[in-house]
Design an enzyme around this catalytic site. Structure first.
Site, PDB file in Angstrom:
ATOM      1  N   ASN A   9      29.485 -14.878   5.022  1.00 56.29           N
ATOM      2  CA  ASN A   9      30.030 -16.207   5.574  1.00 56.29           C
ATOM      3  C   ASN A   9      29.842 -17.015   4.680  1.00 56.29           C
ATOM      4  O   ASN A   9      29.026 -17.404   4.761  1.00 56.29           O
ATOM      5  CB  ASN A   9      30.053 -15.768   6.425  1.00 56.29           C
ATOM      6  CG  ASN A   9      30.461 -17.387   7.674  1.00 56.29           C
ATOM      7  OD1 ASN A   9      31.813 -17.989   7.227  1.00 56.29           O
ATOM      8  ND2 ASN A   9      30.261 -17.399   8.854  1.00 56.29           N
ATOM      9  N   TRP A  10      31.185 -18.124   3.814  1.00 58.97           N
ATOM     10  CA  TRP A  10      30.380 -19.075   2.859  1.00 58.97           C
ATOM     11  C   TRP A  10      30.647 -20.198   3.978  1.00 58.97           C
ATOM     12  O   TRP A  10      30.431 -21.389   3.162  1.00 58.97           O
ATOM     13  CB  TRP A  10      31.580 -18.790   1.531  1.00 58.97           C
ATOM     14  CG  TRP A  10      31.431 -18.315   0.854  1.00 58.97           C
ATOM     15  CD1 TRP A  10      30.883 -17.140   0.844  1.00 58.97           C
ATOM     16  CD2 TRP A  10      32.171 -17.457  -1.135  1.00 58.97           C
ATOM     17  NE1 TRP A  10      30.999 -16.323  -0.471  1.00 58.97           N
ATOM     18  CE2 TRP A  10      32.204 -16.810  -1.053  1.00 58.97           C
ATOM     19  CE3 TRP A  10      33.583 -18.323  -1.422  1.00 58.97           C
ATOM     20  CZ2 TRP A  10      32.753 -16.580  -1.964  1.00 58.97           C
ATOM     21  CZ3 TRP A  10      33.743 -18.741  -1.790  1.00 58.97           C
ATOM     22  CH2 TRP A  10      33.665 -17.103  -2.667  1.00 58.97           C
ATOM     23  N   LYS A  11      31.263 -20.271   4.937  1.00 61.02           N
ATOM     24  CA  LYS A  11      31.385 -21.626   5.715  1.00 61.02           C
ATOM     25  C   LYS A  11      31.598 -22.759   5.288  1.00 61.02           C
ATOM     26  O   LYS A  11      32.466 -22.391   4.005  1.00 61.02           O
ATOM     27  CB  LYS A  11      29.869 -21.508   6.131  1.00 61.02           C
ATOM     28  CG  LYS A  11      29.191 -21.007   7.028  1.00 61.02           C
ATOM     29  CD  LYS A  11      27.590 -20.701   7.680  1.00 61.02           C
ATOM     30  CE  LYS A  11      26.978 -19.480   8.566  1.00 61.02           C
ATOM     31  NZ  LYS A  11      25.898 -20.171   9.601  1.00 61.02           N
ATOM     32  N   GLU A  96      28.668 -21.306  15.456  1.00 60.79           N
ATOM     33  CA  GLU A  96      29.482 -22.247  14.989  1.00 60.79           C
ATOM     34  C   GLU A  96      30.483 -22.859  15.851  1.00 60.79           C
ATOM     35  O   GLU A  96      30.198 -23.868  16.320  1.00 60.79           O
ATOM     36  CB  GLU A  96      29.214 -22.705  13.661  1.00 60.79           C
ATOM     37  CG  GLU A  96      27.643 -22.450  13.413  1.00 60.79           C
ATOM     38  CD  GLU A  96      27.394 -21.891  11.859  1.00 60.79           C
ATOM     39  OE1 GLU A  96      28.426 -21.677  10.994  1.00 60.79           O
ATOM     40  OE2 GLU A  96      26.382 -21.546  11.300  1.00 60.79           O
ATOM     41  N   GLU A 166      24.489 -11.823  16.152  1.00 61.25           N
ATOM     42  CA  GLU A 166      23.980 -13.228  14.856  1.00 61.25           C
ATOM     43  C   GLU A 166      23.399 -13.777  15.895  1.00 61.25           C
ATOM     44  O   GLU A 166      23.747 -15.352  16.674  1.00 61.25           O
ATOM     45  CB  GLU A 166      24.632 -13.690  14.476  1.00 61.25           C
ATOM     46  CG  GLU A 166      25.965 -12.880  13.896  1.00 61.25           C
ATOM     47  CD  GLU A 166      26.293 -13.963  12.231  1.00 61.25           C
ATOM     48  OE1 GLU A 166      26.122 -13.980  11.599  1.00 61.25           O
ATOM     49  OE2 GLU A 166      27.409 -14.496  13.480  1.00 61.25           O
ATOM     50  N   GLY A 232      24.959 -15.329   5.880  1.00 58.42           N
ATOM     51  CA  GLY A 232      25.863 -17.183   5.916  1.00 58.42           C
ATOM     52  C   GLY A 232      24.714 -17.527   4.311  1.00 58.42           C
ATOM     53  O   GLY A 232      25.716 -17.370   3.200  1.00 58.42           O
ATOM     54  N   GLY A 233      24.060 -18.261   4.163  1.00 55.91           N
ATOM     55  CA  GLY A 233      23.346 -19.250   3.077  1.00 55.91           C
ATOM     56  C   GLY A 233      22.954 -18.289   1.868  1.00 55.91           C
ATOM     57  O   GLY A 233      23.259 -18.645   0.881  1.00 55.91           O
TER      58      GLY A 233
HETATM   59  P1  13P Z   1      22.672 -17.846   7.595  1.00 53.91           P
HETATM   60  O1  13P Z   1      22.750 -16.289   7.160  1.00 53.91           O
HETATM   61  O2  13P Z   1      23.128 -18.771   6.984  1.00 53.91           O
HETATM   62  O3  13P Z   1      21.143 -17.395   8.610  1.00 53.91           O
HETATM   63  O4  13P Z   1      23.969 -17.528   8.281  1.00 53.91           O
HETATM   64  C1  13P Z   1      24.909 -16.542   9.031  1.00 53.91           C
HETATM   65  C2  13P Z   1      26.077 -16.481   9.871  1.00 53.91           C
HETATM   66  O5  13P Z   1      26.291 -17.313  10.831  1.00 53.91           O
HETATM   67  C3  13P Z   1      26.587 -15.679   9.490  1.00 53.91           C
HETATM   68  O6  13P Z   1      27.689 -16.001  10.122  1.00 53.91           O
END
Ligand code: 13P
Length: 248
Positions: A9-11, A96, A166, A232-233
């Protein structure tokens, strides 16, 4: 036997160029895998990245989808549009979205249904905050988030859906749930689904998300009810994400 699924998930990160470079490196480096790999990219880059990944084993997903079909909803992106861009998956109810943009259980259920109308596989994100965990409300919160969608879409809809657990306290904090903490909630979710349909419970993929990194992925993915990860990150770093993909 459930197929494993690893999703990045690149956000809201990176430029067009960054995304294309990342996608190219992933496509070249993945090799042949039995698990499915997907990247959820910002709306505006969906078509580009989808094209870049054509011919690779990696598919694209969106990070959200509108809760309406079409019409005067300024700023929204419909499931039809996502399907046009070659999306296979769409996240719905990411924490989020729930915490910063007011997505409610009711609107998440609508998004889930809209995605499925266009044969996009919704990835329903659920999970508790730290305060909810500390007041022993984890299962109650997960129940409410799950049941809202099951009640609206029906249990059989989960034959073509993915669930992502999550825990909010583990997202972007570097604090991963322990393997046992994650497994406990994953098993709970599967049992809750099984109470309605054993067939669906046996087949539905449940991903873990929250500070998944190359050094903790293997142990998490080895747990019996964890079918992969939503990353995510760590998905923004090609080498690390490939390592996570190969941890299944
Ligand atoms: P992180 O891996 O950065 O904690 O994020 C998780 C996430 O929200 C994936 O959707």
């Amino acid at each position: 036997m459930r197929q494993s699924l690893i999703m990045g998930n690149w956000k809201m990160n990176g430029s067009r160029q960054d995304g294309q470079a990342l996608a190219n490196t992933l496509a070249e480096g993945l090799g042949s895998v039995t698990q499915e790999v997907a990247v959820c990219v910002p709306f505006v880059y969906l078509s580009d990245i989808q094209q870049t990944l054509t011919g690779s084993a990696i598919v694209v997903g969106a990070q959200n989808v509108a809760d309406q079909t079409s019409g005067a909803y300024t700023g929204e992106v419909s499931a039809t549009m996502l399907a046009d861009c070659g999306c296979k998956y769409a996240l719905v109810g990411h924490s989020e979205r729930r915490s910063y943009y007011g997505d409610t259980n009711a609107s998440v259920a609508k998004r889930f249904i809209e995605a499925q109308k266009q044969n996009i596989i919704p990835v329903l994100c659920v999970g508790e905050t730290l305060e909810e965990r500390e007041s022993n409300r984890t299962f109650q919160v997960v129940d409410e988030q799950l049941d809202a969608v099951i009640d609206a879409a029906g249990i059989d809809a989960f034959q073509k859906a993915v669930i992502a657990y999550e825990p909010v306290w583990a997202i972007g904090t570097g604090k991963t749930a322990t393997d046992d903490q994650a497994q406990e909630v994953h098993r709970y979710i599967r049992q809750r689904i099984a109470a309605r349909s054993q067939t669906v419970a046996d087949s539905v993929q449940i991903l873990y998300g929250g500070s998944v990194k190359p050094d903790n992925a293997k142990a998490l993915f080895a747990m019996p009810d964890i079918d992969g990860g939503l990353v995510g990150g760590a998905s923004l770093d090609a080498k690390g994400f490939l390592q996570i993909c190969h941890s299944v």
